[in-house]
Structure formats: C-alpha cells, structure tokens
Design a protein around this motif. Structure first.
Motif, mmCIF file in Angstrom:
data_model
loop_
_atom_site.group_PDB
_atom_site.id
_atom_site.type_symbol
_atom_site.label_atom_id
_atom_site.label_comp_id
_atom_site.label_asym_id
_atom_site.label_seq_id
_atom_site.Cartn_x
_atom_site.Cartn_y
_atom_site.Cartn_z
ATOM 1 N N GLN A 1 -14.024 -75.640 -22.566
ATOM 2 C CA GLN A 1 -15.337 -75.022 -22.445
ATOM 3 C C GLN A 1 -15.937 -75.290 -21.074
ATOM 4 O O GLN A 1 -16.555 -74.418 -20.470
ATOM 5 C CB GLN A 1 -16.276 -75.561 -23.543
ATOM 6 C CG GLN A 1 -15.906 -75.095 -24.937
ATOM 7 C CD GLN A 1 -16.072 -73.595 -25.085
ATOM 8 O OE1 GLN A 1 -17.013 -73.015 -24.561
ATOM 9 N NE2 GLN A 1 -15.142 -72.970 -25.788
ATOM 10 N N ASP B 1 -18.406 -64.372 -26.947
ATOM 11 C CA ASP B 1 -17.458 -63.945 -27.977
ATOM 12 C C ASP B 1 -17.672 -62.469 -28.330
ATOM 13 O O ASP B 1 -18.644 -61.837 -27.926
ATOM 14 C CB ASP B 1 -17.550 -64.838 -29.215
ATOM 15 C CG ASP B 1 -18.888 -64.758 -29.917
ATOM 16 O OD1 ASP B 1 -19.387 -63.636 -30.128
ATOM 17 O OD2 ASP B 1 -19.445 -65.820 -30.252
ATOM 18 N N GLU B 2 -16.737 -61.943 -29.113
ATOM 19 C CA GLU B 2 -16.730 -60.517 -29.416
ATOM 20 C C GLU B 2 -17.988 -60.074 -30.148
ATOM 21 O O GLU B 2 -18.570 -59.021 -29.846
ATOM 22 C CB GLU B 2 -15.490 -60.188 -30.252
ATOM 23 C CG GLU B 2 -15.213 -58.710 -30.417
ATOM 24 C CD GLU B 2 -14.526 -58.103 -29.194
ATOM 25 O OE1 GLU B 2 -15.163 -57.255 -28.544
ATOM 26 O OE2 GLU B 2 -13.382 -58.477 -28.908
ATOM 27 N N VAL C 1 -15.147 -61.243 -22.242
ATOM 28 C CA VAL C 1 -14.732 -61.577 -23.605
ATOM 29 C C VAL C 1 -13.261 -61.986 -23.627
ATOM 30 O O VAL C 1 -12.897 -63.025 -24.180
ATOM 31 C CB VAL C 1 -14.969 -60.390 -24.566
ATOM 32 C CG1 VAL C 1 -14.465 -60.720 -25.968
ATOM 33 C CG2 VAL C 1 -16.446 -60.023 -24.613
ATOM 34 N N ARG D 1 -12.340 -64.312 -19.341
ATOM 35 C CA ARG D 1 -13.077 -65.541 -19.019
ATOM 36 C C ARG D 1 -13.652 -66.246 -20.242
ATOM 37 O O ARG D 1 -14.032 -67.413 -20.154
ATOM 38 C CB ARG D 1 -14.211 -65.227 -18.029
ATOM 39 C CG ARG D 1 -13.696 -64.757 -16.682
ATOM 40 C CD ARG D 1 -14.844 -64.506 -15.696
ATOM 41 N NE ARG D 1 -14.295 -64.072 -14.422
ATOM 42 C CZ ARG D 1 -13.952 -64.899 -13.437
ATOM 43 N NH1 ARG D 1 -14.108 -66.205 -13.584
ATOM 44 N NH2 ARG D 1 -13.443 -64.436 -12.304
ATOM 45 N N LYS D 2 -13.767 -65.497 -21.367
ATOM 46 C CA LYS D 2 -14.294 -66.081 -22.597
ATOM 47 C C LYS D 2 -15.693 -66.684 -22.414
ATOM 48 O O LYS D 2 -16.020 -67.724 -22.980
ATOM 49 C CB LYS D 2 -13.321 -67.125 -23.160
ATOM 50 C CG LYS D 2 -11.991 -66.530 -23.585
ATOM 51 C CD LYS D 2 -11.062 -67.597 -24.128
ATOM 52 C CE LYS D 2 -9.810 -67.000 -24.743
ATOM 53 N NZ LYS D 2 -9.161 -65.933 -23.966
ATOM 54 N N TRP D 3 -16.515 -66.017 -21.621
ATOM 55 C CA TRP D 3 -17.892 -66.456 -21.456
ATOM 56 C C TRP D 3 -18.735 -66.116 -22.681
ATOM 57 O O TRP D 3 -19.794 -66.704 -22.889
ATOM 58 C CB TRP D 3 -18.529 -65.770 -20.233
ATOM 59 C CG TRP D 3 -18.064 -66.342 -18.923
ATOM 60 C CD1 TRP D 3 -17.075 -67.237 -18.710
ATOM 61 C CD2 TRP D 3 -18.600 -66.019 -17.636
ATOM 62 N NE1 TRP D 3 -16.939 -67.500 -17.364
ATOM 63 C CE2 TRP D 3 -17.862 -66.770 -16.690
ATOM 64 C CE3 TRP D 3 -19.610 -65.162 -17.194
ATOM 65 C CZ2 TRP D 3 -18.122 -66.696 -15.322
ATOM 66 C CZ3 TRP D 3 -19.867 -65.087 -15.832
ATOM 67 C CH2 TRP D 3 -19.129 -65.860 -14.904
#
Length: 413
Positions: free
Chosen positions: A16, A61-62, A54, A57-59
C-alpha cells in the motif's frame, strides 16, 4: 503460522505504501502523461483512467471508481475532468486535486491557444480549406457522440421518447433557457417513468471533504451562478460578462464536453463576440488535441472580441468554465454515498441522461450541420470521418488529419 500472517500483513502494508503517491507532484506527473496522450473524448478518458488508476496503479478500487464515474456523469460539468479531480483529491488532498486538474487540462489548453494565435494567419484557399476541414471534423465527432450515447442512454421506448421531446424543445428554441428546461423536464420524466429501471448501487466513495466544506462549496456555486449576472449588469465590465458566460456554460451543461457546444454558441456567437466560422474551426481543432474538450474555452477566450482576450482571456475562460463543475463536485461528494442509494435519484439520472441525448442530437443539426454542410462533397468528407470513427474505430486525431487534408484538397481543386 502467526509469523507467516504477520509477514503477510507487513507485505500488504508495504504494498500500500509503494502505490501511495509521495506528494502532489507525483499526481501531477501521472496526470500530465494522461493529458498528453488521452485522445477520444470523455468516455475514452474514463477508460484511460480505469486502466491507469484501477488496473495498473491500484490507487482506487473498481467499485469506488464506478461510483465516481456515476456521480460525475450526473453532475453538470466535464465528467472526465471531475473524475480525475476526485482521484487526485483522494490520493493527495486538495493539492493533489489541483495537480490532477492542471496536468490533465493544461496541455490541450496550451495547444488550443497556439492554434488560436495561428488561425488568423491561415488565409487563401489553403487556409480556408484547412479550417473548413476542421469544421467538418466536428460533424463526424458530434454524430459519433450522438450515436454512442443514444445506444447506451436511450435503450428503451421511454428514454428514447424523453430524448425526442428534448430534441424538439431545442430545435424550436435554441436559447440556454430551453436547454435547462429540457434537462429539468427529463429529470421529472425519469423520476416518474424510469423508477422500475433503477438498479441498486454498490461500492463506497470515501473523499477527504467535510460536510461543512461541501456546504461552503455548494453555496459558492449558487452564489456565483446568481450573482455574476447581477455584477455583470451593475459594473458593465466586459471581463465580468465573459467570466459570467464561461461560468454559466460550465454550470448548466450535463452530459460531457460535446453538450456544451450549444450553450457556448449561444453565449459567444449570438451576441457577436466571434463568428460561427471561428467557433466551429476552434471546436474542430479541439478534437485534434488530447485532454478534456472543455479546454475549448481557452481558444474562445483567446479569440473573443471583448477585452480581455489573448492569454488573459484564455486563463479567464479556463477558470470560468471549470470552476462550477469543481465547486458542485466538492459540494456533493460528502453527501453522495447516501443520496445515490435512493431509487428516485437513480430514476432521475436516467431521465436527465436521455434528455442529454436529445440535446446533443439537436446540436448536431443546428449549429453543426447547418453551418458546415454546404455541398455534397462536404457531406462526403463528414461521412467518411463518421465511418472511420464508428466502423474502423480510428482515433479522432486520424479523422482530424483526414478532414483537414480533404478540406484543403477540395479548396485547391
């Protein structure tokens, strides 16, 4: 076993931290890359954002991303810019939000200002053909938007009928008041007729905006909307008149960048601040640059007749047209998660979106078609551009290049 669980937790925390931006500067760099490469309009921009934030980079969530997209499509203003602003806000606070807006917006704004300064030098058959080709691009782009939005937002008889009524309202009266009336009527009809269509929302939106800050932003939005026309009349300032025109256009447009076209034309062409030719040439050029279509305001601010124009007018235009969308977004974010779960809100959104399709369809005819298609060859060029976009999935930049080249060739012949 406990040791393994502890290591897994530490690795998750480390992951994270790795994906969390160190500062607003990192947000700026990411959005600057998007601002230089995101062609294709607001729907395409949302696709770019999903891939970047999404998937890669996964900043966010969906579910949260879907929530933001739904909110920003419902609010007035530029939907893709509002989504980007929200992502920057969630990652690095208010500085991150400004960095996201600046990185995504300023590249296309700078290119359109350069086009505005150079457009006057385009004279003779070549220059006239090039500008006419850019205007023909607008026909293909707006037709594509009508086609795509109609398939998505009016899939049944009820919403198709709402769109038809909205189009008829605009075709019989092109004033901005008629557009507002069509949107309000669409919302009322959706609330009444589209309740059975509403689906329960999922996910959660978490933004660092307090309810107090949200109320202040909402208050500022409405105070400016009501107060700017008063100040315009009292002061008689041309600068105040321009800022009011930009702000009102940004505050009253639903459905994304293309729908702002009739509002801006009513605000700038109708009073004689610039010609229809200059307006549509700039709109065509706006298709050739990446980033949000609302940066068309930078072009208008540069070429408009009243003072201030030039660079000062471009800055005034950008602030004026983006400010209302940002204010109302900040005002709604703290309350959105509870409001959006109501069936009435979902139904009203469906009616508003259907009305937007009708408004855009009316704009496709007037002013885009009526001021651009003068001969069969014009229709032929626009038709090729439309087929390239719809059937061949060609990027808008290629369609712009084709239309400009075809317009120039026709002028020379």
């Amino acid at each position: 076993m406990n040791t393994e669980d502890t290591e897994a937790e530490l690795n998750a925390v480390s992951d994270q931290r790795a994906i969390r931006p160190k500062s607003a500067a990192e947000v700026l760099l990411v959005f600057l890359k998007l601002g230089l490469t995101s062609f294709g309009g607001p729907i395409a921009h949302i696709g770019y954002f999903r891939e970047e934030f999404v998937v890669r980079r996964k900043w966010i969530d969906e579910h949260a991303f879907a929530d933001l997209v739904g909110l920003c499509q419902f609010l007035p203003g530029p939907a893709s810019s509002q989504v980007g602003f929200s992502i920057g806000l969630s990652r690095a606070g208010y500085l991150g939000a400004f960095a996201a807006w600046a990185g995504f917006t300023l590249p296309s704004a700078a290119l359109l200002v350069l086009f505005a300064f150079g457009a006057g030098a385009l004279s003779g058959p070549v220059g006239a053909g090039l500008l006419h080709g850019l205007k023909l691009t607008a026909v293909a782009i707006v037709a594509q938007a009508v086609w795509g939005m109609a398939r998505t937002l009016t899939p049944d008889r009820t919403r198709a009928s709402i769109a038809l009524v909205a189009a008829l309202i605009l075709l019989f009266s092109t004033s901005s008041a008629a557009q507002i009336g069509a949107i309000v009527l669409g919302g009322i009809c959706g609330l009444w007729l589209c309740r059975s269509e509403a689906a329960a929302p999922s996910g959660h939106v978490d933004m660092p905006v307090s309810r107090k800050a949200g109320l202040v932003a909402l208050g500022a939005f409405f105070v400016l909307l009501a107060g700017l026309p008063v100040l315009r009349g009292v002061t008689g300032s041309s600068g105040m008149a321009l800022f009011d025109a930009f702000y009102r256009s940004g505050a009253l447009v639903f459905g994304g960048g293309h729908v702002v076209l009739p509002l801006l034309r009513e605000a700038f062409v109708a009073p004689g601040w610039l010609s229809d030719d200059a307006f549509l040439a700039g709109y065509g050029a706006a298709q050739a640059v990446p980033g949000p279509l609302f940066t068309f305001a930078a072009y208008l601010g540069t070429v408009v007749q009243p003072q201030p124009h030039g660079l000062a007018g471009a800055v005034l235009g950008l602030i004026g047209i983006f400010l209302p969308g940002i204010l109302i977004l900040l005002g709604v974010l703290p309350f959105w998660d509870s409001f959006r779960r109501r069936a009435g809100a979902q139904a009203m959104m469906r009616g508003v979106n259907a009305a937007v399709v009708g408004i855009l369809g009316a704009a496709l005819y007037d002013p885009v078609w009526t001021t651009t298609i003068h001969a069969p060859k014009d229709f032929g060029i626009a038709l090729v551009g439309f087929v390239l976009l719809i059937v061949w999935r060609a990027p808008p930049l290629l369609v712009v290049a084709f239309s400009a080249a075809a317009g120039t060739a026709m002028a020379l012949v």
